[in-house]
Design a protein around this motif. Structure first.
Motif, PDB file in Angstrom:
ATOM      1  N   MET A   3     -42.362   3.733 -50.441  1.00  0.00           N
ATOM      2  CA  MET A   3     -40.993   3.297 -50.174  1.00  0.00           C
ATOM      3  C   MET A   3     -40.880   2.636 -48.806  1.00  0.00           C
ATOM      4  SD  MET A   3     -39.190   4.027 -52.868  1.00  0.00           S
ATOM      5  CE  MET A   3     -37.468   4.146 -52.396  1.00  0.00           C
ATOM      6  N   THR A   4     -41.638   3.137 -47.830  1.00  0.00           N
ATOM      7  CA  THR A   4     -41.602   2.540 -46.492  1.00  0.00           C
ATOM      8  C   THR A   4     -42.178   1.129 -46.506  1.00  0.00           C
ATOM      9  OG1 THR A   4     -41.753   4.694 -45.409  1.00  0.00           O
ATOM     10  CG2 THR A   4     -42.423   2.776 -44.125  1.00  0.00           C
ATOM     11  N   LEU A   5     -43.302   0.933 -47.198  1.00  0.00           N
ATOM     12  CA  LEU A   5     -43.883  -0.404 -47.286  1.00  0.00           C
ATOM     13  C   LEU A   5     -42.984  -1.332 -48.088  1.00  0.00           C
ATOM     14  CD1 LEU A   5     -47.663   0.470 -47.809  1.00  0.00           C
ATOM     15  CD2 LEU A   5     -46.548  -0.392 -45.743  1.00  0.00           C
ATOM     16  N   CYS A   6     -42.275  -0.810 -49.084  1.00  0.00           N
ATOM     17  CA  CYS A   6     -41.301  -1.628 -49.805  1.00  0.00           C
ATOM     18  C   CYS A   6     -40.177  -2.063 -48.879  1.00  0.00           C
ATOM     19  CB  CYS A   6     -40.730  -0.843 -50.996  1.00  0.00           C
ATOM     20  SG  CYS A   6     -41.834  -0.699 -52.416  1.00  0.00           S
ATOM     21  N   LEU A   7     -39.709  -1.155 -48.025  1.00  0.00           N
ATOM     22  CA  LEU A   7     -38.655  -1.500 -47.074  1.00  0.00           C
ATOM     23  C   LEU A   7     -39.120  -2.599 -46.132  1.00  0.00           C
ATOM     24  CD1 LEU A   7     -35.899  -0.885 -45.741  1.00  0.00           C
ATOM     25  CD2 LEU A   7     -37.074   0.837 -44.357  1.00  0.00           C
ATOM     26  N   ILE A   8     -40.347  -2.489 -45.639  1.00  0.00           N
ATOM     27  CA  ILE A   8     -40.860  -3.467 -44.680  1.00  0.00           C
ATOM     28  C   ILE A   8     -41.095  -4.822 -45.336  1.00  0.00           C
ATOM     29  CG2 ILE A   8     -42.814  -4.039 -43.174  1.00  0.00           C
ATOM     30  CD1 ILE A   8     -43.174  -1.022 -42.724  1.00  0.00           C
ATOM     31  N   HIS A   9     -41.744  -4.817 -46.479  1.00  0.00           N
ATOM     32  CA  HIS A   9     -42.195  -6.072 -47.087  1.00  0.00           C
ATOM     33  C   HIS A   9     -41.237  -6.640 -48.136  1.00  0.00           C
ATOM     34  CE1 HIS A   9     -46.140  -5.962 -45.176  1.00  0.00           C
ATOM     35  NE2 HIS A   9     -46.196  -4.678 -45.448  1.00  0.00           N
ATOM     36  N   ASN A  10     -40.422  -5.787 -48.764  1.00  0.00           N
ATOM     37  CA  ASN A  10     -39.551  -6.270 -49.845  1.00  0.00           C
ATOM     38  C   ASN A  10     -38.072  -6.163 -49.523  1.00  0.00           C
ATOM     39  OD1 ASN A  10     -41.952  -6.539 -51.228  1.00  0.00           O
ATOM     40  ND2 ASN A  10     -41.645  -4.763 -52.536  1.00  0.00           N
ATOM     41  N   GLY A  11     -37.709  -5.333 -48.541  1.00  0.00           N
ATOM     42  CA  GLY A  11     -36.300  -5.104 -48.252  1.00  0.00           C
ATOM     43  C   GLY A  11     -35.504  -6.360 -47.955  1.00  0.00           C
ATOM     44  N   PRO A  12     -35.944  -7.230 -47.037  1.00  0.00           N
ATOM     45  CA  PRO A  12     -35.169  -8.452 -46.768  1.00  0.00           C
ATOM     46  C   PRO A  12     -35.011  -9.330 -47.999  1.00  0.00           C
ATOM     47  CG  PRO A  12     -36.741  -8.037 -45.004  1.00  0.00           C
ATOM     48  CD  PRO A  12     -37.060  -7.054 -46.091  1.00  0.00           C
ATOM     49  N   ALA A  13     -36.067  -9.475 -48.798  1.00  0.00           N
ATOM     50  CA  ALA A  13     -35.977 -10.293 -50.012  1.00  0.00           C
ATOM     51  C   ALA A  13     -35.018  -9.666 -51.014  1.00  0.00           C
ATOM     52  CB  ALA A  13     -37.361 -10.466 -50.632  1.00  0.00           C
ATOM     53  N   ALA A  14     -35.044  -8.334 -51.140  1.00  0.00           N
ATOM     54  CA  ALA A  14     -34.130  -7.656 -52.062  1.00  0.00           C
ATOM     55  C   ALA A  14     -32.682  -7.882 -51.644  1.00  0.00           C
ATOM     56  CB  ALA A  14     -34.448  -6.160 -52.108  1.00  0.00           C
ATOM     57  N   SER A  15     -32.410  -7.842 -50.343  1.00  0.00           N
ATOM     58  CA  SER A  15     -31.056  -8.094 -49.848  1.00  0.00           C
ATOM     59  C   SER A  15     -30.617  -9.514 -50.164  1.00  0.00           C
ATOM     60  CB  SER A  15     -31.002  -7.842 -48.338  1.00  0.00           C
ATOM     61  OG  SER A  15     -31.381  -6.527 -48.025  1.00  0.00           O
ATOM     62  N   ALA A  16     -31.495 -10.479 -49.864  1.00  0.00           N
ATOM     63  CA  ALA A  16     -31.144 -11.888 -50.086  1.00  0.00           C
ATOM     64  C   ALA A  16     -30.939 -12.177 -51.572  1.00  0.00           C
ATOM     65  CB  ALA A  16     -32.235 -12.782 -49.507  1.00  0.00           C
ATOM     66  N   CYS A  17     -31.816 -11.672 -52.418  1.00  0.00           N
ATOM     67  CA  CYS A  17     -31.705 -11.944 -53.854  1.00  0.00           C
ATOM     68  C   CYS A  17     -30.458 -11.306 -54.447  1.00  0.00           C
ATOM     69  CB  CYS A  17     -32.948 -11.451 -54.586  1.00  0.00           C
ATOM     70  SG  CYS A  17     -34.435 -12.417 -54.253  1.00  0.00           S
ATOM     71  N   SER A  18     -30.108 -10.105 -53.978  1.00  0.00           N
ATOM     72  CA  SER A  18     -28.911  -9.456 -54.514  1.00  0.00           C
ATOM     73  C   SER A  18     -27.646 -10.194 -54.083  1.00  0.00           C
ATOM     74  CB  SER A  18     -28.862  -7.991 -54.061  1.00  0.00           C
ATOM     75  OG  SER A  18     -28.715  -7.891 -52.655  1.00  0.00           O
ATOM     76  N   ILE A  19     -27.606 -10.686 -52.859  1.00  0.00           N
ATOM     77  CA  ILE A  19     -26.438 -11.454 -52.401  1.00  0.00           C
ATOM     78  C   ILE A  19     -26.346 -12.771 -53.165  1.00  0.00           C
ATOM     79  CG2 ILE A  19     -25.450 -12.677 -50.434  1.00  0.00           C
ATOM     80  CD1 ILE A  19     -26.576 -10.478 -48.633  1.00  0.00           C
ATOM     81  N   LEU A  20     -27.488 -13.417 -53.390  1.00  0.00           N
ATOM     82  CA  LEU A  20     -27.493 -14.642 -54.184  1.00  0.00           C
ATOM     83  C   LEU A  20     -26.988 -14.372 -55.601  1.00  0.00           C
ATOM     84  CD1 LEU A  20     -28.216 -17.645 -54.436  1.00  0.00           C
ATOM     85  CD2 LEU A  20     -30.549 -16.943 -55.047  1.00  0.00           C
ATOM     86  N   THR A  21     -27.397 -13.254 -56.189  1.00  0.00           N
ATOM     87  CA  THR A  21     -26.916 -12.884 -57.518  1.00  0.00           C
ATOM     88  C   THR A  21     -25.409 -12.674 -57.513  1.00  0.00           C
ATOM     89  OG1 THR A  21     -29.029 -11.820 -58.042  1.00  0.00           O
ATOM     90  CG2 THR A  21     -27.126 -11.187 -59.372  1.00  0.00           C
ATOM     91  N   ALA A  22     -24.892 -12.023 -56.465  1.00  0.00           N
ATOM     92  CA  ALA A  22     -23.446 -11.811 -56.358  1.00  0.00           C
ATOM     93  C   ALA A  22     -22.705 -13.140 -56.285  1.00  0.00           C
ATOM     94  CB  ALA A  22     -23.144 -10.962 -55.128  1.00  0.00           C
ATOM     95  N   MET A  23     -23.255 -14.111 -55.576  1.00  0.00           N
ATOM     96  CA  MET A  23     -22.612 -15.424 -55.471  1.00  0.00           C
ATOM     97  C   MET A  23     -22.635 -16.154 -56.814  1.00  0.00           C
ATOM     98  SD  MET A  23     -24.232 -16.496 -51.762  1.00  0.00           S
ATOM     99  CE  MET A  23     -23.506 -18.123 -51.771  1.00  0.00           C
ATOM    100  N   VAL A  24     -23.742 -16.031 -57.539  1.00  0.00           N
ATOM    101  CA  VAL A  24     -23.835 -16.673 -58.858  1.00  0.00           C
ATOM    102  C   VAL A  24     -22.840 -16.051 -59.824  1.00  0.00           C
ATOM    103  CG1 VAL A  24     -25.331 -17.050 -60.856  1.00  0.00           C
ATOM    104  CG2 VAL A  24     -26.223 -17.409 -58.541  1.00  0.00           C
ATOM    105  N   THR A  25     -22.769 -14.712 -59.839  1.00  0.00           N
ATOM    106  CA  THR A  25     -21.810 -14.064 -60.746  1.00  0.00           C
ATOM    107  C   THR A  25     -20.374 -14.410 -60.367  1.00  0.00           C
ATOM    108  OG1 THR A  25     -21.839 -12.051 -59.387  1.00  0.00           O
ATOM    109  CG2 THR A  25     -23.366 -12.153 -61.253  1.00  0.00           C
TER     110      THR A  25
END
Length: 556
Positions: free
Chosen positions: A100-122
């Protein structure tokens, strides 16, 4: 079999901690150690290897499930000219927390950006001002209309889809990048980057462990409470400090952070959906419902939060009392006897090898009388200069201490991580904005939209910080009781405090009245929330976090 702190498992001929029994290959290992007085900063051609981070994260970090190396592990890594990250950890800590820590470091920023982009599309797909093909959730919201005859059309799709998108990207972003043939970060994990099956290659990999650090851009420390007690962890830290690398290239993250951030996102997503579906309720009833939900969902967080706060409160004392001589070393723990003891095989001393390397890396300063008085120089350590060990200890205490506590002290919380945990309110803001173009007064929708942005950027992060301060104060007063009923009572009391703080800070945002009738009543509340979060993250920290001051020793 892995090596070092990032791989504390045993690999011949060097031994490490009690949980790393299999590092030693007896006779041949002893002969090679005798020819290896210090560890090298160089890496021979063909030995510098890295593993794509998506392979490390595969199977929820299955590589961390076992300390034992397998015949296929080395095949996961590839030859490289440089490494993006050197992952340093201890093998006794939780596999899930490392993942989970490595996911936070390496995937967390991308997960935030992709979820916000999804919110804008919806938002675009729901809004009648744009495409408008998705149905609305409900035709009204008293939070905005205050039971007037007006209708305000909110959306719901961002609140439904964004948690799913965030989860997928949070866990699988690196894998998705590999499918798209995009560059994936190459990291060093000893179990995968040093051949565990070929004895000769294994020995060379151990000799050149510090050389992997030289070729790494970042030093990622997955911190657990055992980290500063592991000899090979300290050797990796020494290798980084010896190079005079910028501490800004050190990523120091406590292992529980990844779990807490992800659980917070799920928790607030449920809260947000509850608010949406409970919109016919009055503001007072809505706040009561939120209080009940918050209290019922808090118990899973509280023990985890108390545990990490307790360990972080121990961290300043741990660094203050740091000495490399106190680090655990498997070979010394078993009196350099290989199991079974009847075999008579002697384990070479890792401590002597690392001490000699530190003597070379940290030239002694001061007179011999300034050295460690308790260090007995005998046997394999006759060529160790105790002043060099003192020099290394001082480097960790003076230089590394302030850096660490400024980022992860007992009450220090990363604001970007806090905002990441508050993303559900950003997603809800995009659903609120669906009303633009359908409601006649755009200013009313704008007030509602910005209210949720203030919740995400100020209110919720401020609540996080206040709850952590409360947990730190509780830990200072009662610590971690051994009796189960005392521990349960401490959990309950912190849950009540957390709910009270949440209601105290959150209530003004919901009880400010109708936006259309009195929109300016909300402005002072918002400004107060923004001031509060600025105070929390800019000024309100315990003294050891702000200035690296010493605190009283804390009983474990």
């Amino acid at each position: 079999m892995a090596i070092g702190c990032s791989g504390e498992e045993a690999v011949a001929p060097i031994a490490i901690e009690p949980a790393e029994e299999d590092r030693h290959d007896n006779e041949e290992g002893e002969r090679e150690t005798n020819m290896m007085p210090t560890l090298s900063l160089e890496v021979e051609d063909g030995f510098l290897r890295g593993v794509p981070i998506n392979r490390v994260l595969t199977g929820f970090g299955h590589v961390f499930a076992s300390k034992q190396g397998g015949p296929t592990d080395y095949e996961q890594s590839v030859p490289v000219s440089k490494l993006d990250d050197f992952v340093s950890h201890d093998w006794n800590s939780s596999r899930l927390e490392k993942f989970m820590t490595l996911c936070l470091i390496h995937n967390g920023p991308a997960a935030s950006a992709c979820s916000i982009l999804t919110a804008m599309v919806t938002h675009v797909l729901q809004s009648k001002a744009f495409v408008g093909v998705l149905p609305y959730a409900r035709p009204y919201d008293p939070d905005v209309t205050d039971f007037t005859d007006y209708t305000l059309h909110y959306g719901i799709w961002a609140q439904l889809l964004c948690p799913l998108v965030f989860t997928v990207v949070y866990f699988e972003w690196q894998y998705l990048k590999s499918l798209l043939q995009r560059n994936v970060r190459l990291v060093f994990v000893d179990k995968l980057c040093i051949d565990q099956m070929d004895r000769a290659k294994k020995m060379k990999g151990i000799r050149q462990l510090a050389g992997f650090l030289v070729h790494s851009d970042r030093f990622v420390i997955c911190w657990s409470r055992q980290y500063f007690t592991r000899l090979w962890c300290l050797f990796e830290l020494a290798g980084w400090l010896h190079q005079n690398r910028s501490l800004q290239s050190v990523v120091f993250v406590p292992l529980s952070y990844g779990v807490i951030v992800y659980m917070t996102v799920l928790f607030l997503s449920l809260m947000s959906l509850s608010v949406t579906f409970a919109s016919p309720l009055s503001p007072a009833m809505l706040m009561s419902l939120l209080g009940v939900l918050f209290f019922t969902m808090t118990p899973p967080f509280v023990p985890l939060l108390r545990n990490i706060v307790h360990h972080l409160r121990l961290l300043p004392t741990q660094i203050d009392n740091f000495t490399v001589m106190a680090a655990s070393c498997h070979c010394c723990d078993v009196n350099h006897k290989e199991a079974p003891a009847e075999s008579g095989d002697r384990i070479p001393c890792d401590r002597a090898l690392i001490y000699r390397t530190l003597t070379k890396w940290f030239p002694p300063s001061g007179s011999p009388s300034d050295a460690h008085p308790s260090l007995e120089l005998k046997g394999d350590m006759v060529d160790v200069d105790p002043r060099s060990l003192q020099q290394f200890d001082d480097s960790v205490r003076k230089m590394f201490r302030s850096f660490v506590l400024a980022r992860v002290g007992p009450t220090k919380v990363s604001y970007p991580h806090a905002v990441m945990g508050s993303l559900p309110y950003v997603w809800r803001a995009c659903d609120v904005a669906v009303a633009f173009g359908t409601y006649p007064d755009a200013s009313v929708v704008a007030w509602a939209f910005f209210k949720h942005l203030v919740l995400a950027g100020a209110t919720i992060p401020a609540v996080y910080k206040l709850i952590i301060h409360a947990a730190s104060l509780q830990d200072k007063l009662v610590g971690k009781p051994q009796a189960w009923w005392k521990n349960a009572l401490a959990n309950l009391s912190l849950s009540v405090i957390a709910v009270s703080l949440m209601m105290l800070v959150y209530a003004p945002m919901e009880m400010g009245g109708s936006y259309e009738a009195q929109p300016m009543l909300q402005l002072p509340v918002w400004l107060a929330q923004i001031f509060l979060v600025g105070l929390c993250y800019g000024a309100v920290d315990c003294s050891c976090c702000r200035k690296g001051k010493r605190i009283k020793p804390i009983p474990d």
